[in-house]
Design a protein around this motif. Structure first.
Motif, PDB file in Angstrom:
ATOM      1  N   LEU A  46       1.321  -1.100   0.186  1.00 34.96           N
ATOM      2  CA  LEU A  46      -0.288   0.031  -0.201  1.00 34.96           C
ATOM      3  C   LEU A  46       0.718   1.372   0.018  1.00 34.96           C
ATOM      4  CD1 LEU A  46      -3.304   1.110   0.426  1.00 34.96           C
ATOM      5  CD2 LEU A  46      -2.279   1.183   2.983  1.00 34.96           C
ATOM      6  N   GLU A  47       0.596   2.849  -1.019  1.00 41.53           N
ATOM      7  CA  GLU A  47       1.236   3.304  -0.397  1.00 41.53           C
ATOM      8  C   GLU A  47       0.030   4.599  -0.411  1.00 41.53           C
ATOM      9  OE1 GLU A  47       2.815   4.372  -4.945  1.00 41.53           O
ATOM     10  OE2 GLU A  47       3.874   2.239  -4.355  1.00 41.53           O
ATOM     11  N   ILE A  48       0.753   6.065  -0.080  1.00 45.47           N
ATOM     12  CA  ILE A  48       0.327   6.441  -0.068  1.00 45.47           C
ATOM     13  C   ILE A  48      -0.852   7.168  -0.064  1.00 45.47           C
ATOM     14  CG2 ILE A  48       1.711   8.901   0.247  1.00 45.47           C
ATOM     15  CD1 ILE A  48      -0.405   8.562   3.028  1.00 45.47           C
ATOM     16  N   LEU A 102     -12.687   0.379  -1.633  1.00 45.33           N
ATOM     17  CA  LEU A 102     -12.723  -1.075  -2.133  1.00 45.33           C
ATOM     18  C   LEU A 102     -13.090  -1.598  -0.450  1.00 45.33           C
ATOM     19  CD1 LEU A 102     -12.089  -3.868  -3.833  1.00 45.33           C
ATOM     20  CD2 LEU A 102      -9.409  -2.951  -3.367  1.00 45.33           C
ATOM     21  N   LEU A 103     -12.486  -1.560   0.425  1.00 48.02           N
ATOM     22  CA  LEU A 103     -12.466  -2.256   1.943  1.00 48.02           C
ATOM     23  C   LEU A 103     -13.835  -2.194   2.030  1.00 48.02           C
ATOM     24  CD1 LEU A 103      -9.631  -0.111   3.823  1.00 48.02           C
ATOM     25  CD2 LEU A 103     -10.262  -2.719   3.050  1.00 48.02           C
ATOM     26  N   GLN A 104     -14.644  -0.812   1.475  1.00 47.82           N
ATOM     27  CA  GLN A 104     -16.545  -0.774   1.347  1.00 47.82           C
ATOM     28  C   GLN A 104     -16.925  -1.523   1.444  1.00 47.82           C
ATOM     29  OE1 GLN A 104     -16.708   3.588   0.713  1.00 47.82           O
ATOM     30  NE2 GLN A 104     -16.536   4.261   2.806  1.00 47.82           N
ATOM     31  N   GLN A 105     -16.437  -2.382  -0.130  1.00 45.75           N
ATOM     32  CA  GLN A 105     -17.363  -3.146  -0.253  1.00 45.75           C
ATOM     33  C   GLN A 105     -17.022  -5.041   0.719  1.00 45.75           C
ATOM     34  OE1 GLN A 105     -16.460  -4.574  -4.337  1.00 45.75           O
ATOM     35  NE2 GLN A 105     -16.306  -2.630  -5.249  1.00 45.75           N
ATOM     36  N   LEU A 106     -16.108  -4.337   1.310  1.00 46.46           N
ATOM     37  CA  LEU A 106     -15.930  -6.054   2.363  1.00 46.46           C
ATOM     38  C   LEU A 106     -16.790  -5.729   3.587  1.00 46.46           C
ATOM     39  CD1 LEU A 106     -13.976  -8.238   3.309  1.00 46.46           C
ATOM     40  CD2 LEU A 106     -12.270  -7.255   4.073  1.00 46.46           C
ATOM     41  N   THR A 107     -16.574  -4.427   3.917  1.00 42.09           N
ATOM     42  CA  THR A 107     -17.525  -3.738   5.565  1.00 42.09           C
ATOM     43  C   THR A 107     -17.646  -2.378   6.254  1.00 42.09           C
ATOM     44  OG1 THR A 107     -17.073  -4.305   8.143  1.00 42.09           O
ATOM     45  CG2 THR A 107     -14.604  -4.008   6.647  1.00 42.09           C
ATOM     46  N   LEU A 108     -17.812  -1.890   6.729  1.00 36.63           N
ATOM     47  CA  LEU A 108     -18.041  -0.479   7.135  1.00 36.63           C
ATOM     48  C   LEU A 108     -16.821   0.362   7.461  1.00 36.63           C
ATOM     49  CD1 LEU A 108     -19.993   1.726   8.089  1.00 36.63           C
ATOM     50  CD2 LEU A 108     -20.314   0.771  10.804  1.00 36.63           C
ATOM     51  N   CYS A 109     -17.036   1.173   6.711  1.00 35.15           N
ATOM     52  CA  CYS A 109     -15.419   1.990   6.855  1.00 35.15           C
ATOM     53  C   CYS A 109     -15.279   3.022   7.574  1.00 35.15           C
ATOM     54  CB  CYS A 109     -14.271   2.189   5.867  1.00 35.15           C
ATOM     55  SG  CYS A 109     -13.562   0.650   5.138  1.00 35.15           S
ATOM     56  N   GLY A 110     -16.220   4.163   7.378  1.00 39.25           N
ATOM     57  CA  GLY A 110     -16.525   5.287   7.470  1.00 39.25           C
ATOM     58  C   GLY A 110     -16.054   6.503   6.665  1.00 39.25           C
ATOM     59  N   ASP A 111     -16.509   7.751   6.591  1.00 41.04           N
ATOM     60  CA  ASP A 111     -15.709   8.550   5.856  1.00 41.04           C
ATOM     61  C   ASP A 111     -14.437   8.839   6.083  1.00 41.04           C
ATOM     62  OD1 ASP A 111     -15.711   9.971   3.818  1.00 41.04           O
ATOM     63  OD2 ASP A 111     -16.438  11.979   4.907  1.00 41.04           O
ATOM     64  N   ILE A 112     -12.910   8.679   6.226  1.00 43.30           N
ATOM     65  CA  ILE A 112     -11.860   8.739   6.807  1.00 43.30           C
ATOM     66  C   ILE A 112     -11.298   9.786   5.801  1.00 43.30           C
ATOM     67  CG2 ILE A 112      -9.769   8.141   6.812  1.00 43.30           C
ATOM     68  CD1 ILE A 112     -11.079   4.408   6.918  1.00 43.30           C
ATOM     69  N   CYS A 113     -10.693  10.032   6.093  1.00 41.43           N
ATOM     70  CA  CYS A 113     -10.701  11.464   5.431  1.00 41.43           C
ATOM     71  C   CYS A 113      -9.161  11.713   5.476  1.00 41.43           C
ATOM     72  CB  CYS A 113     -10.894  13.433   6.657  1.00 41.43           C
ATOM     73  SG  CYS A 113      -9.433  13.281   7.983  1.00 41.43           S
ATOM     74  N   ASP A 114      -8.372  12.938   4.721  1.00 42.67           N
ATOM     75  CA  ASP A 114      -7.345  12.930   3.758  1.00 42.67           C
ATOM     76  C   ASP A 114      -6.051  12.449   5.652  1.00 42.67           C
ATOM     77  OD1 ASP A 114      -7.794  12.421   1.637  1.00 42.67           O
ATOM     78  OD2 ASP A 114      -7.290  14.316   0.904  1.00 42.67           O
ATOM     79  N   LYS A 115      -5.830  13.289   6.091  1.00 41.99           N
ATOM     80  CA  LYS A 115      -5.409  13.771   7.294  1.00 41.99           C
ATOM     81  C   LYS A 115      -4.756  11.969   8.121  1.00 41.99           C
ATOM     82  CE  LYS A 115      -4.743  16.453  11.565  1.00 41.99           C
ATOM     83  NZ  LYS A 115      -5.341  18.229  12.424  1.00 41.99           N
ATOM     84  N   LYS A 116      -6.520  12.151   8.241  1.00 42.25           N
ATOM     85  CA  LYS A 116      -6.596   9.865   9.502  1.00 42.25           C
ATOM     86  C   LYS A 116      -6.397   9.056   8.553  1.00 42.25           C
ATOM     87  CE  LYS A 116     -10.516   8.430  12.000  1.00 42.25           C
ATOM     88  NZ  LYS A 116     -11.944   8.349  12.434  1.00 42.25           N
ATOM     89  N   PHE A 117      -5.891   9.641   7.627  1.00 38.21           N
ATOM     90  CA  PHE A 117      -5.684   7.944   6.868  1.00 38.21           C
ATOM     91  C   PHE A 117      -4.065   8.513   5.984  1.00 38.21           C
ATOM     92  CE2 PHE A 117      -3.807   5.741   2.471  1.00 38.21           C
ATOM     93  CZ  PHE A 117      -4.527   5.571   2.732  1.00 38.21           C
ATOM     94  N   ALA A 157      -2.244   9.231   8.608  1.00 35.87           N
ATOM     95  CA  ALA A 157      -1.713   9.303  10.333  1.00 35.87           C
ATOM     96  C   ALA A 157      -1.912   7.492  10.466  1.00 35.87           C
ATOM     97  CB  ALA A 157      -2.742  10.194  11.344  1.00 35.87           C
ATOM     98  N   ARG A 158      -3.036   7.451   9.957  1.00 29.55           N
ATOM     99  CA  ARG A 158      -2.809   5.439  10.212  1.00 29.55           C
ATOM    100  C   ARG A 158      -1.566   4.854   9.441  1.00 29.55           C
ATOM    101  NH1 ARG A 158      -6.752   2.522  13.123  1.00 29.55           N
ATOM    102  NH2 ARG A 158      -5.472   4.424  14.129  1.00 29.55           N
ATOM    103  N   PHE A 159      -1.984   5.518   7.821  1.00 24.05           N
ATOM    104  CA  PHE A 159      -0.337   4.859   7.250  1.00 24.05           C
ATOM    105  C   PHE A 159      -0.044   4.929   7.637  1.00 24.05           C
ATOM    106  CE2 PHE A 159       2.765   5.385   3.770  1.00 24.05           C
ATOM    107  CZ  PHE A 159       2.416   4.784   2.448  1.00 24.05           C
ATOM    108  N   GLU A 160       1.011   6.153   8.457  1.00 25.58           N
ATOM    109  CA  GLU A 160       2.203   6.303   8.662  1.00 25.58           C
ATOM    110  C   GLU A 160       2.512   5.521  10.246  1.00 25.58           C
ATOM    111  OE1 GLU A 160       2.755  11.039   9.606  1.00 25.58           O
ATOM    112  OE2 GLU A 160       2.681  11.413   7.282  1.00 25.58           O
ATOM    113  N   GLU A 161       0.841   4.895  11.138  1.00 26.39           N
ATOM    114  CA  GLU A 161       1.384   4.328  12.115  1.00 26.39           C
ATOM    115  C   GLU A 161       1.841   2.987  11.407  1.00 26.39           C
ATOM    116  OE1 GLU A 161      -1.569   2.560  15.582  1.00 26.39           O
ATOM    117  OE2 GLU A 161      -2.286   3.858  14.156  1.00 26.39           O
TER     118      GLU A 161
END
Length: 158
Positions: A19-21, A31-46, A48-52
């Motif tokens: 996965l790349e940023i 794509l993940l929403q085709q699997l399960t609930l993801c919610g609305d993930i803003c760029d900043k939150k994405f 932060a999680r990507f870096e973690e």
């Protein structure tokens, strides 16, 4: 009939990679929403999680397949490595969140994702890799070399 040139071209079109940023803008969350609930993930939150997750690069790997013809992410999956005391301080790979876009199913992309994640777990020294799946998906995972063992239990907190 398949010739080796078209096979090589298909291989490059559907290459598995980390996965790349920038994959958020290529439809990764949709794509993940085709699997399960993801919610609305803003760029900043994405980000932060990507870096973690990137800080655990080998212990938590998320891979994707991008269709280079469309620039969209069409398959993904992840594996995290659990470090144990049992089995002489062994390691177990846990495969999670495997999904292939509904428009791209039947092209062996799920199998490519599972193979990539399993190979990573093996390369990290895992003595096994495990996953949970629905009854409907059991046959697919059996074709990928998995077998049913025991029973899954879950307790949700939210």
């Amino acid at each position: 009939m398949h010739n080796s040139n078209s096979s090589a071209q298909e291989e490059e079109t559907f290459r598995v990679r980390r996965l790349e940023i920038t994959d958020k803008s290529k439809g990764f969350i949709e794509l993940l929403q085709q699997l399960t609930l993801c919610g609305d993930i803003c760029d900043k939150k994405f980000q932060a999680r990507f870096e973690e997750l990137s800080s655990y690069a080998d212990d938590h790997l998320i891979c994707v397949i991008e269709d280079h013809r469309t620039g969209k992410i069409i398959a993904t999956g992840s594996v995290f490595i659990e470090k144990k005391f049992i089995r002489n301080c062994g390691k177990v790979g846990h495969i999670e969140d495997v999904v292939v876009h509904s428009n791209a199913r039947g092209m062996q992309l799920g199998k490519k994702i599972i193979g990539f994640l399993s190979d990573h777990a093996r390369s990290m020294g895992c003595y096994k890799v495990i996953l949970d799946c629905s009854v409907e998906n059991r046959e697919f995972y059996e074709k990928c070399g998995f077998k049913q063992k025991e029973v899954q239990m879950v307790r949700y907190f939210i």
